[in-house]
Structure formats: structure tokens, C-alpha cells
Design an enzyme around this catalytic site. Structure first.
Site, short mmCIF file in Angstrom:
data_model
loop_
_atom_site.label_atom_id
_atom_site.label_comp_id
_atom_site.label_asym_id
_atom_site.label_seq_id
_atom_site.Cartn_x
_atom_site.Cartn_y
_atom_site.Cartn_z
N LYS A 145 -7.16 -0.52 10.18
CA LYS A 145 -8.47 -0.82 10.77
C LYS A 145 -8.37 -1.53 12.10
O LYS A 145 -9.20 -1.33 12.98
CB LYS A 145 -9.31 -1.64 9.79
CG LYS A 145 -8.69 -2.97 9.43
CD LYS A 145 -9.48 -3.72 8.41
CE LYS A 145 -8.73 -4.96 7.93
NZ LYS A 145 -7.45 -4.63 7.26
N VAL B 7 0.83 -1.21 0.00
CA VAL B 7 0.00 0.00 0.00
C VAL B 7 0.87 1.26 0.00
O VAL B 7 0.57 2.23 -0.70
CB VAL B 7 -0.96 -0.01 1.20
CG1 VAL B 7 -1.78 1.28 1.25
CG2 VAL B 7 -1.90 -1.21 1.12
N GLU C 211 -4.25 -14.62 3.65
CA GLU C 211 -2.92 -14.78 4.24
C GLU C 211 -2.65 -16.27 4.47
O GLU C 211 -3.56 -17.10 4.43
CB GLU C 211 -2.87 -14.04 5.58
CG GLU C 211 -3.18 -12.56 5.50
CD GLU C 211 -2.05 -11.76 4.86
OE1 GLU C 211 -0.93 -12.30 4.76
OE2 GLU C 211 -2.31 -10.61 4.44
N GLY D 297 -3.30 -14.69 -3.44
CA GLY D 297 -2.88 -13.60 -2.58
C GLY D 297 -4.03 -12.89 -1.87
O GLY D 297 -3.82 -11.88 -1.21
N LYS E 44 -14.34 -3.50 10.61
CA LYS E 44 -14.89 -2.54 9.66
C LYS E 44 -16.33 -2.14 10.02
O LYS E 44 -16.69 -0.96 9.91
CB LYS E 44 -14.84 -3.14 8.25
CG LYS E 44 -13.41 -3.33 7.75
CD LYS E 44 -13.36 -4.15 6.47
CE LYS E 44 -11.94 -4.36 6.00
NZ LYS E 44 -11.83 -5.31 4.87
N ILE F 219 -13.54 1.90 -1.91
CA ILE F 219 -14.91 2.45 -1.90
C ILE F 219 -14.96 3.63 -0.92
O ILE F 219 -14.66 3.46 0.25
CB ILE F 219 -15.93 1.39 -1.46
CG1 ILE F 219 -15.82 0.13 -2.31
CG2 ILE F 219 -17.35 1.96 -1.52
CD1 ILE F 219 -16.69 -1.01 -1.82
#
Length: 405
Positions: free
Chosen positions: A102, A11, A187, A184, A202, A133
Site C-alpha cells: 500500500k 504474508v 510495530e 504484534g 488506504k 476484506i
């Protein structure tokens, strides 16, 4: 504008790529160039496929505390208490923070937003829920004229991929999990995904924002998908029902109910068509009615899109008094008092199940019968459901809520 990035994995590299790819537009939106001035990583010698030549790489977070030229921090390194403490130090200096974490936010966001408000800093976290999103921005800004009373979503792409393969291709759970790991999506240790814990974090963040209430994650019940059997998916599919791992919260006169669990949805429900690794969030407001937001739930560029959007929105409002939503009330999470239909597979014959359900005054239709009997009940209240669960004579082997009419 000088930017520090904490963490340079998939990321973090995605953030660098988006800033470079859309440099001209981003500069135009915020009125100045964005310079990545500092990068905090565990290994400063690791080869990376992004251009960091203008940044000071360090494995000592103290170097960043001492810098007086950082305007904003992006945190994409993960971690819990140590990361919270690091972010607090930046917020206490009035430095804006953008986080995709998160796990940490679901537990410590109230503490961090209070610190941020006390020092005129913003804490933004769009990327922490449903990846690309823009659902948090939509709830906080686009739907802020509404009293929101329901949020429901497919919030984990890994479990949605596994359930989609089981539903569409007839794969068993183990085969679908193995492929999701090879691609992928999952995990090596998939517990956070298949156990429902990722979705739990979330839905806590979504519910806090939607209802302006503090939500204790420890009170939110969670059921994962590791015990889902293919035969239940196939039986229900013949009746037009699709299984999804759903995070759902409702806020009404009874209080707040929040839960993560596999739920059967009618095949014409908006969320039923959300397949494989995609995410979607369904929000119901008293003015707008039903809305749904759909898109990628993870991935480097997709998540980076949300992070850089936060950065732009934050910096465009620089110089103005900015507030972070900090709920003053805590909502105690209570079991839903709604009556619902249930898909139930009993380890009993149809005759025995008929006698049992008649005794409990539960109407139902039979989906499959033999040595086991599978039914869908009419809507039953929580007390009726509990009595069915407690009676072990008829051996409930599987039970799922059925959403909708």
C-alpha cells in the site's frame, strides 16, 4: 502456471500455505496447477516453515528478469521506488503482478497501471487495503453500477485496538499501545499506525477506485491518535459517542474531500460496533444506498487470502483483453464544505464558553464542566469552525468531528 514470489515473510509464507491448503480448489478454478517456480529473498539460507523445494530461491532479482517461464509475480516484500522499478520491469514483459504494498501503490499506482495497460498485464492489489476484506473487488465490480459519493472506514487494526481498549476497558493510551505492541499489532516504531499514515494510504487507494480520479496522497490531511486523552473518550461515551480513527472521502459538486482523523460516531452507527483489530469499510452508492464490509484487516493467512484470490481472478481471465482502471482526471483534494457537529473541550469555564459560542452564533449542549468545559455543537460550517479554532482566548484542548445526526 509458474509463479514468482518477491519476499517470504509472514504474508509470503501465508501465500504458500493457502496455495497448498486449497490446492485442489484453486487448480479447479484456474484449470491448471500453480507452481511456485521462483522466490526472491534477501537471505536464501534462512530457515522457513513452508515447502519451497520446487522453487529457485535467489537474492538476485536479475535471475527473475532473465527467466522466461514466469506467468505471474506476487510482491510482498515492501519498499518504495526500488520496488516500483522492479514491478515495472515485470509489467513491461506482460507478466501479471499482484502486490500488497500500500505504501508504494498509494504513490505510484497510476504510473504502474499505465505500464500494465500498455503491455496487456494486470496489476491487482486487493490485499493492500483492509487485508482479508474484498473491498477493492467489491467497489470495482460489485458496485460498478453505482455513482459512489462516500467511502468511510476503519482501516487500521492497530489504532482500532488501542481505541477499543481505551473505550471498553478504560486504559490510557500508553498502556493500550504497549499491549498492542506485545500482541504484534503495532510495530516497535508505531508511527505509521498511530500517526494515521497507514490509513491515509488506504483511503487514497479506495477513493481513486471509487471515484475514478487520481488522488495525490500529499494533499490528504491526516491526524493520528497519539494525542487522544482518555477523559474525552469517557465523557463522550456517557453521551453515546464512540471514538474511531476514520478514513473518509466524499465526492460531490464541491469536489473531492479526503481526510483521516479520529471521529466520534453514534453508538448505533455501523462502524461503532467494529472493535479491536477488525476493519470495516462503509460505501454509499446512488443505487444501492449504504453498504458495509467487515473483517480482518491484517495477518498472514488473511492477507494471503486476498492475494491468492487476485491470482485466481487474474488467471481465470487469462487470454482475454484485460484493463486496469487508470483515471484520466486528477481530483484536487479540498476541505469538506459540509456542516458538522463537533466535540470540543475548552480550557475555560462554562460561563466563558457560553459567551464565546453565543458570540459565534453556535448552538451547543454541555457534556462536562469545571475548570474545563466540554460541549457538542450543533452542525457548524467550515467558516464557523475556523473562527472557533482561531480564537485562542478560550483554549481549545481537544476537538473532534461528530459523525451523523
Amino acid at each position: 502456471m509458474n509463479l514468482a514470489i518477491l519476499g517470504m515473510g509472514t504474508v509470503g509464507c501465508g501465500v504458500v500455505e493457502v496455495l497448498s491448503m486449497n490446492k485442489s480448489k484453486i487448480t479447479g478454478l484456474i484449470g491448471e496447477d500453480v507452481t511456485i517456480s521462483h522466490v526472491f529473498v534477501n537471505n536464501i539460507h534462512k530457515e522457513r516453515d513452508v515447502d519451497l523445494k520446487d522453487a529457485k530461491l535467489t537474492d538476485d532479482i536479475g535471475d527473475l528478469y532473465g527467466a522466461d517461464d514466469i506467468d505471474a509475480v506476487i510482491e510482498v516484500m515492501g519498499g518504495m521506488e526500488d520496488t516500483r522499478d522492479i514491478l515495472k520491469k515485470f509489467l513491461e514483459k506482460g507478466i501479471h503482478v499482484i502486490s500488497a504494498n500500500k505504501d508504494m501503490l498509494a504513490k505510484y499506482i497510476d504510473e504502474l497501471t499505465e505500464v500494465a495497460n500498455a503491455h496487456d498485464a494486470r496489476l491487482l492489489y486487493e490485499a493492500s487495503v483492509a487485508g482479508g476484506i474484498p473491498i477493492l473487488h467489491a467497489i470495482e465490480h460489485g458496485l460498478n453500477a453505482n455513482e459512489i459519493h462516500k467511502v468511510m472506514g476503519i482501516l487500521n487494526g492497530t489504532t482500532n485496538y488501542i481505541l477499543s481498549k481505551m473505550t471498553n476497558d478504560g486504559w490510557d493510551y500508553e498502556k493500550a499501545l504497549k499491549e498492542s505492541q506485545e500482541k504484534g499489532y503495532a510495530e516497535a516504531d508505531p508511527t505509521n499506525d498511530v500517526g494515521g499514515f497507514d490509513a491515509q494510504r488506504k483511503i487514497v487507494l479506495l477513493s481513486r477506485l471509487a471515484y475514478d480520479r487520481k488522488v495525490d496522497i500529499e494533499e490528504v490531511p491526516v491526524t493520528g491518535i497519539s494525542n487522544v486523552e482518555l477523559k474525552d473518550i469517557e465523557t463522550a461515551k456517557k453521551e453515546g459517542l464512540i471514538l474511531k480513527l476514520v478514513g473518509k472521502s466524499e465526492f460531490d459538486e464541491h469536489g473531492l474531500s479526503v481526510e483521516v482523523a479520529p471521529v466520534f460516531l453514534p453508538s448505533d452507527h455501523q462502524l461503532s460496533s467494529v472493535g479491536y483489530e477488525k476493519n470495516a469499510v462503509y460505501v454509499n452508492g446512488n443505487a444501492v444506498g449504504e453498504t458495509m464490509f467487515y473483517g480482518p484487516g491484517a495477518g498472514g493467512p488473511e492477507t494471503a487470502s486476498a492475494i491468492v484470490s487476485d491470482l485466481i481472478n487474474c488467471w481465470r481471465n487469462a487470454g482475454r483483453k484485460q484493463f486496469n482502471l487508470t483515471p484520466q482526471q486528477t481530483a484536487s483534494v479540498k476541505p469538506s464544505q459540509s456542516s458538522n457537529k463537533y466535540f470540543i473541550r475548552f480550557n475555560a469555564t462554562a460561563e466563558d464558553v457560553d459567551a464565546h459560542l453565543a458570540d459565534q452564533k453556535v448552538e451547543y449542549s454541555v457534556l462536562d464542566s469545571g475548570s474545563e468545559t466540554t460541549v457538542v455543537t450543533s452542525p457548524i460550517d467550515p467558516d464557523q469552525l475556523e473562527k472557533l479554532k482561531q480564537n485562542r482566548e478560550y483554549g481549545i484542548e481537544a476537538i473532534y468531528q461528530v459523525e451523523g445526526d
